[in-house]
Design an enzyme around this catalytic site. Structure first.
Site, PDB file in Angstrom:
ATOM      1  N   PHE A 156      -0.818  -0.957  12.530  1.00  0.00           N
ATOM      2  CA  PHE A 156      -1.697  -0.466  11.457  1.00  0.00           C
ATOM      3  C   PHE A 156      -2.173  -1.578  10.512  1.00  0.00           C
ATOM      4  CE2 PHE A 156      -3.509   2.728   8.732  1.00  0.00           C
ATOM      5  CZ  PHE A 156      -3.313   2.279   7.439  1.00  0.00           C
ATOM      6  N   ASN A 157      -1.269  -2.382   9.946  1.00  0.00           N
ATOM      7  CA  ASN A 157      -1.662  -3.364   8.923  1.00  0.00           C
ATOM      8  C   ASN A 157      -2.680  -4.357   9.469  1.00  0.00           C
ATOM      9  OD1 ASN A 157      -0.059  -2.189   6.992  1.00  0.00           O
ATOM     10  ND2 ASN A 157       1.679  -3.576   7.341  1.00  0.00           N
ATOM     11  N   ASP A 203       0.855  -1.204   0.000  1.00  0.00           N
ATOM     12  CA  ASP A 203       0.000   0.000   0.000  1.00  0.00           C
ATOM     13  C   ASP A 203       0.889   1.252   0.000  1.00  0.00           C
ATOM     14  OD1 ASP A 203      -0.841   0.459   3.547  1.00  0.00           O
ATOM     15  OD2 ASP A 203       0.953  -0.394   2.622  1.00  0.00           O
ATOM     16  N   HIS A 237       9.732   0.247   8.189  1.00  0.00           N
ATOM     17  CA  HIS A 237       8.978  -0.990   8.414  1.00  0.00           C
ATOM     18  C   HIS A 237       9.104  -2.011   7.269  1.00  0.00           C
ATOM     19  CE1 HIS A 237       6.912   0.969  11.786  1.00  0.00           C
ATOM     20  NE2 HIS A 237       6.558   1.946  10.993  1.00  0.00           N
ATOM     21  N   ASP A 238       8.544  -1.694   6.116  1.00  0.00           N
ATOM     22  CA  ASP A 238       8.338  -2.704   5.076  1.00  0.00           C
ATOM     23  C   ASP A 238       9.615  -3.289   4.482  1.00  0.00           C
ATOM     24  OD1 ASP A 238       5.352  -0.966   3.908  1.00  0.00           O
ATOM     25  OD2 ASP A 238       5.659  -2.394   5.543  1.00  0.00           O
ATOM     26  N   ASN A 255      -2.470   2.740   3.507  1.00  0.00           N
ATOM     27  CA  ASN A 255      -1.913   4.056   3.869  1.00  0.00           C
ATOM     28  C   ASN A 255      -2.727   5.182   3.229  1.00  0.00           C
ATOM     29  OD1 ASN A 255       0.276   3.225   5.480  1.00  0.00           O
ATOM     30  ND2 ASN A 255       1.430   2.656   3.642  1.00  0.00           N
ATOM     31  N   THR A 271       2.989  -6.229   2.751  1.00  0.00           N
ATOM     32  CA  THR A 271       3.465  -5.134   3.618  1.00  0.00           C
ATOM     33  C   THR A 271       2.351  -4.109   3.807  1.00  0.00           C
ATOM     34  OG1 THR A 271       4.281  -3.850   1.737  1.00  0.00           O
ATOM     35  CG2 THR A 271       5.835  -5.400   2.761  1.00  0.00           C
TER      36      THR A 271
HETATM   37  O1  RIB Z   1       2.584  -0.226  10.842  1.00  0.00           O
HETATM   38  C1  RIB Z   1       3.448  -0.046   9.734  1.00  0.00           C
HETATM   39  C2  RIB Z   1       2.798  -0.507   8.470  1.00  0.00           C
HETATM   40  O2  RIB Z   1       1.646   0.285   8.210  1.00  0.00           O
HETATM   41  C3  RIB Z   1       3.694  -0.331   7.228  1.00  0.00           C
HETATM   42  O3  RIB Z   1       3.393  -1.332   6.300  1.00  0.00           O
HETATM   43  C4  RIB Z   1       3.288   1.012   6.689  1.00  0.00           C
HETATM   44  O4  RIB Z   1       3.482   1.116   5.273  1.00  0.00           O
HETATM   45  C5  RIB Z   1       1.818   0.996   6.986  1.00  0.00           C
HETATM   46  O5  RIB Z   1       1.178   0.299   5.938  1.00  0.00           O
HETATM   47 CA    CA Z   2       2.801  -0.723   4.016  1.00  0.00          CA
END
Ligand code: RIB
Ligand code: CA
Length: 276
Positions: free
Chosen positions: A172-173, A14, A246-247, A44, A130
């Site tokens: 978040f994901n 995303d 993160h990703d 996102n 991701t």
């Molecule tokens: O929490 C981090 C994740 O949430 C990452 O994948 C970032 O791109 C968002 O999608």
């Molecule tokens: Ca992401």
């Protein structure tokens, strides 16, 4: 290089600045990773922007030939939650954002995942999600037989002892689509999770971002701009020296697992709360 063989992968993302850097990292390893396709999902920012952004990054990385697919524009059972407050209105703010020339594939991302896996050998394809797991969860629900085709799932998401980045416990994901996450966590295939416990140790410090920019290429300038933009939120929220990257921990794991990560076997649990 630890993995002598070439790995066929599907990146589900995303973009999102960190997703964008993950794609570029994968593109920089053409002898190790065979990217079968890039599937995009709302997360996102809405789907119209994540799919556009994935195509921008493929063009930036010199791979306008890669097939990019648009997938689910909302979570399986919950209203969509986006994160413009982190990533900006365009999702990859800090990069040069434009209408890309390369086409978006007409096939839905979920159908691409299903068709690709159903045509593959057992235990052959690595999924690299991701983002919210809506595409992958929907594909597993729509065609459960794809599970046996998955070699492993290497995903960014979740939080174990680190605490969440959306609520005190939710990352978040997983937060955006907990139902899809539950399907993926319970699919029975080898699952490598790169949670916030890991990604919060991979910080885009000013020195590191400046070193990237000093490479002087168009890719470097765009990456520097994206990381400068997206790191601000976490620096202010956590008071750390740089934002977590993160990703890219997913592709880094695929390329250098033993040198970079200490793995811990654990049971993955998705708590689906009623409060949203
Ligand atoms: O929490 C981090 C994740 O949430 C990452 O994948 C970032 O791109 C968002 O999608
Ligand atoms: Ca992401």
């Amino acid at each position: 290089m630890l993995n002598a063989e070439m790995k066929p992968i599907i990146i589900d993302c995303d973009p999102g600045q960190d997703d964008a850097v993950n794609i570029l990292l994968a593109l920089a390893a053409p002898k190790e990773l065979d990217i079968l396709g890039i599937t995009t999902v709302a997360g996102n920012v809405p789907l119209e922007k994540t799919e556009r952004n994935a195509r921008i990054i493929c063009e930036l990385g010199g791979r306008a030939d890669l097939p990019v697919f648009a997938g689910c524009r909302a979570s399986m059972k919950r209203p969509l939650v986006t994160a413009e407050y982190v990533h900006g209105r365009e999702g990859i703010d800090g990069a040069n954002v434009y209408d890309p020339e390369m086409p978006l594939q007409s096939k839905h991302a979920v159908d691409f995942i299903i068709d690709t896996l159903m045509a593959a050998e057992d235990d052959s394809i690595t999924l690299v999600p991701t983002a919210p797991l809506t595409n992958v969860g929907t594909a597993l629900e729509k065609e459960p037989r794809i599970a046996s085709k998955i070699r492993e799932i290497v995903m960014m998401g979740g939080a174990f002892r680190e605490g969440g980045n959306v609520t005190p416990s939710a990352e978040f994901n997983v937060y955006v689509d907990p139902h899809a996450a539950k399907i993926v966590f319970e699919c029975g295939r080898p699952l490598v999770v790169l949670p916030l416990d890991v990604t919060h140790q991979v910080l885009t410090t000013p020195a590191r971002v400046a070193a990237i920019g000093a490479l002087g290429t168009n890719v470097a300038r765009n990456v520097q701009g994206m990381l400068d933009y997206s790191s601000r939120y976490d620096v202010e929220k956590y008071g750390v020296e740089g934002g977590p990257l993160h990703d890219p921990c997913t592709v880094a794991y695929l390329l250098e697992a033993d040198l970079r990560f200490q793995s811990v076997r654990s049971a993955q649990v998705v708590e689906i709360h009623r409060n949203r």
